[in-house]
Design an enzyme around this catalytic site. Structure first.
Site, short mmCIF file in Angstrom:
data_model
loop_
_atom_site.label_atom_id
_atom_site.label_comp_id
_atom_site.label_asym_id
_atom_site.label_seq_id
_atom_site.Cartn_x
_atom_site.Cartn_y
_atom_site.Cartn_z
N GLY A 48 -0.77 0.83 -4.88
CA GLY A 48 -2.06 0.19 -4.63
C GLY A 48 -3.14 0.79 -5.49
N ASN A 69 0.96 0.58 5.91
CA ASN A 69 1.59 -0.17 4.82
C ASN A 69 2.45 -1.27 5.45
OD1 ASN A 69 4.35 0.50 2.52
ND2 ASN A 69 2.80 -1.09 2.44
N GLY A 70 2.18 -2.52 5.02
CA GLY A 70 2.94 -3.64 5.57
C GLY A 70 2.02 -4.80 5.84
N CYS A 100 0.85 -1.19 0.00
CA CYS A 100 0.00 0.00 0.00
C CYS A 100 0.88 1.23 0.00
CB CYS A 100 -0.88 0.04 1.26
SG CYS A 100 -1.95 -1.41 1.40
N TYR A 120 11.57 -3.81 -7.92
CA TYR A 120 10.33 -3.70 -8.66
C TYR A 120 9.36 -2.65 -8.12
CZ TYR A 120 5.55 -4.94 -10.09
OH TYR A 120 4.27 -4.89 -10.55
#
Ligand code: SF4
Length: 466
Positions: free
Chosen positions: A30, A106-107, A2, A247
């Site tokens: 996201g 985020n995670g 995210c 990436y």
């Protein structure tokens, strides 16, 4: 995976619009849902959120009219909790004891289910299936403590990846897990302070990056400025996600002091050195050409070309309006996505040996389709697949949605068997040592678990005292 962002201004400002723009810059992290929460004049928290990209989930005109002193935002790509509406962030809570708060995360917390069962046993009622809600419950299970104290005690019990931004009591509070899995950076424009997943969000806002938020750090931003605290949890080493550099992150971001662009170019250079050695200096190749699978293989391909002296062309064109295949949810859509997304230019490819640089091979679906397209439709003489990361042979439990081990092609096949399966003339991967060198951080600060299976150890033996 995210993207998160927060903004604080000591005087009222159009921060919801800032957060909207920041989310727009973080959209690559996201695409399933987006949301923004802000603190209203009377101290209550207002939230808007919905499914889809930022511009469909949120009303930009409304955001531009909101004047406030603190706001947070989130773009969601579901890992834990699935795509249900109740999991769209920010998550908010209203309490009599501690007032209102909102959180973006985020995670991923691998032991969230275990902790949830324990909390439910103590009477907690969850409204979502997201691991982020667990954090809210852990805070509420610290009776009598002020919010910041309750938060740091709650975080002490978490093992896994979390970069968080909270709105509470007209303050912005940011926290990064002690291992530093996911990036989190601090920026400023005038007297407005920002926290974001990546520094590329600051560029769009005209803000400058101050620094990375350190692993294990809590930052409180309010009228008196920024104060730094530590999560009371020691970790033996850091685990910055190597895949962010390969990436996931945008190339114009700087993460933990490393330019993502430079790291990717270094990966391409290292790949060229080992690849051209194996191909005997490429002398037997027919008019070789280097190209990258757009977009994330392109920069490594440029590095490959510079190092090897083999010319580079953008021989495969990407439809800018298609999503990223890696994060589309079903196999059928994923396969369609490859064909819809990539168009190789026949006139550039016919009769030549093509060195195709890709950032990673996960299921192998894209690589097989690309090799077929290049050979059967475009008449390539040879297809040489060069991958700017080591084989992805293990799943990620820290926030990137790699499939289970049985669906990872590099977990099932290797060497000559994998080359044949992909239908390419040669196949080269970056080694783990080359990846670490290309990023430029010590191996002891990087997570490479999806490449080598070395997951974070159990480092915290402190007992829960919820
Ligand atoms: S397992 Fe891979 S994708 Fe997950 S955090 Fe570690 S390096 Fe990143």
């Amino acid at each position: 995976m995210c993207g998160i962002i927060g903004a604080y201004s000591p005087s009222p400002a159009t921060l919801a619009e800032d957060v909207y723009l920041g989310l727009y810059a973080l959209q690559h992290r996201g695409q399933e849902a987006a949301g923004i929460a802000w603190t209203d004049d009377d101290g209550s928290i207002v939230c808007r959120k919905g499914p889809g990209l930022v511009h469909t989930a949120l009303d930009q005109a409304e955001m531009s009219r909101i004047v406030c002193r603190s706001a947070v935002g989130h773009v969601r790509y579901a890992t834990a909790g699935g795509s249900a509406a109740c999991n769209i962030q920010p998550l908010t809570a209203n309490t009599l004891a501690r007032g209102s708060f909102a959180v973006v995360h985020n995670g991923n917390l691998p032991d969230a289910q275990t902790q949830r069962i324990a909390l439910e046993g103590r009477g907690a009622l969850f409204q979502s299936s997201s691991d982020t809600e667990l954090i809210l419950h852990l805070i509420s299970h610290q009776p009598g403590r002020p919010f910041l104290d309750a938060l740091s005690q709650a975080l002490r019990h978490l093992k896994g990846a979390y970069s968080l931004v909270f709105l509470h009591d007209d303050k912005l509070i940011a926290a990064r897990d002690p291992w530093g899995f996911r990036p989190l950076v601090l920026g400023r424009r005038g007297d407005v302070t920002y926290v974001a997943s990546e520094s590329c969000a600051f560029d769009l806002l005209g803000a400058r990056m101050i620094r990375d938020i350190e692993p294990g750090e809590i930052i409180v931003i309010d009228q008196s400025g920024c104060q730094s605290f530590r999560i009371p949890h020691s970790s033996k080493r850091q685990f910055h996600c190597a895949f962010e550099y390969v990436y996931f992150a945008r190339p114009d971001s700087i993460i933990d002091g490393v330019s993502v662009y430079n790291a990717r170019k270094n990966m391409g250079r290292a790949l060229a050195r080992s690849c051209t050695r194996c191909l005997g200096g490429c002398k037997q190749l027919e008019r070789p050409l280097v190209t990258g699978l757009p977009d994330s293989g392109t920069i490594a391909a440029l590095g490959f070309s510079e190092e090897s002296g083999i010319p580079y062309e953008s021989a495969i064109v990407r439809n800018r309006y298609s999503g990223r295949t890696f994060i589309e949810p079903t196999q059928r859509v994923r396969e369609l996505g490859v064909l819809k997304k990539l168009n190789p230019m026949k006139q550039m490819i016919q009769g030549r040996d093509l060195i195709v640089v890709d950032d990673s091979i996960v299921r192998g679906t894209t690589s097989i389709k690309v090799a077929q397209l290049l050979r059967d439709h475009c008449g390539a003489k040879g297809v040489h697949m060069c991958v700017s990361s080591p084989p992805v042979a293990y799943p990620c439990f820290y926030g990137i949605d790699t499939p289970s081990r049985k669906d990872l092609i590099a977990a099932r096949l290797e060497g000559e068997a994998l080359r044949k399966h992909l239908g390419v003339d040669s196949l080269f991967y970056l080694s783990k040592a080359e990846l670490v060198e290309a990023v430029g951080l010590p191996e002891s600060r990087l997570c490479t678990a999806c490449f080598d299976g070395n997951y974070m150890e159990e480092e915290d033996n402190e007992q829960s005292d919820l």
